[in-house]
Design a protein around this motif. Structure first.
Motif, PDB file in Angstrom:
ATOM      1  N   LYS A  28      51.657   9.151  46.947  1.00 57.29           N
ATOM      2  CA  LYS A  28      50.536   8.394  46.375  1.00 57.29           C
ATOM      3  C   LYS A  28      49.190   8.978  46.797  1.00 57.29           C
ATOM      4  O   LYS A  28      48.269   9.097  45.983  1.00 57.29           O
ATOM      5  N   HIS A  29      49.073   9.358  48.068  1.00 55.24           N
ATOM      6  CA  HIS A  29      47.781   9.799  48.602  1.00 55.24           C
ATOM      7  C   HIS A  29      47.656  11.315  48.714  1.00 55.24           C
ATOM      8  O   HIS A  29      46.628  11.817  49.180  1.00 55.24           O
TER       9      HIS A  29
ATOM     10  N   GLU B 116      50.756   2.296  54.897  1.00 55.79           N
ATOM     11  CA  GLU B 116      49.755   2.975  54.066  1.00 55.79           C
ATOM     12  C   GLU B 116      48.463   3.267  54.816  1.00 55.79           C
ATOM     13  O   GLU B 116      47.750   4.234  54.487  1.00 55.79           O
TER      14      GLU B 116
ATOM     15  N   MET C 290      54.055   6.752  50.239  1.00 57.05           N
ATOM     16  CA  MET C 290      52.626   6.782  50.528  1.00 57.05           C
ATOM     17  C   MET C 290      52.092   8.219  50.522  1.00 57.05           C
ATOM     18  O   MET C 290      50.961   8.483  50.111  1.00 57.05           O
TER      19      MET C 290
END
Length: 412
Positions: free
Chosen positions: A83-84, A49, A80
């Motif tokens: 998510k980002h 991450e 990840m």
């Protein structure tokens, strides 16, 4: 092999995606880093991450995982990325051996080892999927690499005993604590540095112990420069001439042809990593003449290259990239982050200069081709390769589709 689904399977069909993209407001050329390593090989990052957090803080929109000999990090990398909201590229790296060039003493993209050839695959399937034969070859490479590293630990323990240095390691424990499936010599360097820091609490005590370990050679790095110390440990103990050096067995390398077959089988695009100038405008024998390099790569059906701009002088990088871009090559840039040093995610050229608009655009277009390829292959369609050959005459079409794929993924 996994039951996870590709992050691209929920995307609209190409024609819908392109129509949607045409209606989107045009944005600035994004900052892209298409080549980073993660803890699944060795990395400056402590977890998968971390580069995504840094990418968001630095305004980088695309990251490409590029671990040695493994696709194990792909699914977490995908998680990840979602998510980002940073677009992911799924890549892999190998060390191949071109025996004819080794025998002729020709250095390819490793300035110290003739014939050794670093080689990448771009835009592999996610989740990772390949034939059993390819998977077994990768597994054998991992096991051979780990066997060599375990032997280094044995030699290191013997060296410490001989020099009456009260440090000993268990290779299995080190691998479990510091590595994933792939246990590399940089993990050993890290373990030694940690052991010295645990054994001595003061800077002076640590410097003296390093002096003993280095057999009288003084430490060059500051004691708080962890990356510098680990590089010194590696150079003094684990490289050729070092007390714990173990030479690589020829079976630790596949031929370049075998590596290309694995990459294509895994859904990827074969890509040659260019070293270019590596100090005082030096070049390897293989890369010194761009026309000759072009002919070599085309003869091997390689139409994609990547560079690590921080290694290179700006004018040399610019001229080289423009030459290959004009020849229709897919070109991408990265940072590696394959050492303990935690450099910025945002790319710069040697000397700290920023990429100019033209270089950023070329990087974006190369990334877009890979993005389109990933999207198409994940949805059971033909990507940028036809029978292993790049569709260079369709590059512009792939660029447009890839820009749409990236934009759709980053859509808020």
């Amino acid at each position: 092999m996994t039951d996870s689904k590709s992050i691209f399977t929920t995307f609209p069909k190409p024609e819908e995606l392109l129509k949607w993209y045409q209606d989107q407001p045009k944005t600035e050329t994004p900052d892209i880093n298409g080549h980073i390593h993660t803890p699944h090989s060795f990395s400056a990052f402590s977890e998968v991450e971390q580069p995504f957090v840094l990418a968001k803080s630095e305004g980088v929109s695309v990251l490409g995982i590029n671990d040695f000999y493994t696709t194990d990090g792909y699914n977490e990398f995908a998680e990840m990325a979602e998510k980002h909201k940073v677009f992911p590229l799924f890549n892999i790296e190998f060390m191949a051996l071109q025996k004819d060039l080794q025998e002729a003493g020709i250095r390819v993209n490793d300035p110290s080892n003739p014939g050794r050839t670093y080689f990448s695959g771009k835009g592999l399937r996610q989740p990772a999927q390949m034939s059993e034969a390819s998977a077994n070859k990768i597994k054998d490479l991992q096991e051979e690499s780990n066997r060599q590293t375990y032997q280094m630990v044995e030699k290191l323990n013997a060296f410490f005993t001989e020099k009456e240095i009260d440090i000993q390691f268990d290779a299995e424990e080190l691998q479990s604590r510091l590595a994933k499936n792939l246990f590399r010599e940089r993990h050993i360097s890290q373990a030694i540095r940690i052991a010295v820091f645990e054994k001595e609490e003061t800077d002076l005590g640590r410097a003296k112990l390093f002096n003993v370990i280095f057999q009288g050679k003084p430490v060059k790095s500051a004691i708080d420069d962890l990356a510098g110390l680990e590089n010194e440990i590696r150079g003094n103990l684990l490289k050729s001439g070092g007390a714990a050096f173990v030479p690589e067995d020829p079976k630790a390398f596949l031929s370049l042809e075998e590596v290309q077959e694995i990459i294509i089988d895994a859904g990827g695009i074969p890509c040659y990593p260019v070293l270019l100038d590596f100090g005082d405008e030096n070049y390897t024998d293989y890369e010194g003449d761009s026309e000759k390099l072009l002919a070599e790569l085309k003869s091997k059906n390689v139409f994609s290259i990547e560079l690590i701009p921080a290694r290179n002088k700006f004018n040399i990088l610019k001229d080289f990239v423009k030459f290959f871009n004009n020849k229709g090559f897919v070109i991408t840039f990265g940072s590696e982050h394959n050492t303990p040093k935690l450099d910025p995610i945002k790319l710069s050229v040697g000397g700290g200069f920023e990429l100019d608009d033209e270089l950023k655009q070329i990087n974006y277009e190369g990334t877009a081709v890979i993005a389109a390829h990933q999207y198409l292959v994940s949805n059971g369609q033909e990507g940028y390769l036809l029978n292993g050959i790049a569709k260079t005459d369709e590059k512009a079409t792939f660029i447009e589709l890839g820009k749409a794929v990236i934009a759709k993924f980053l859509e808020k």
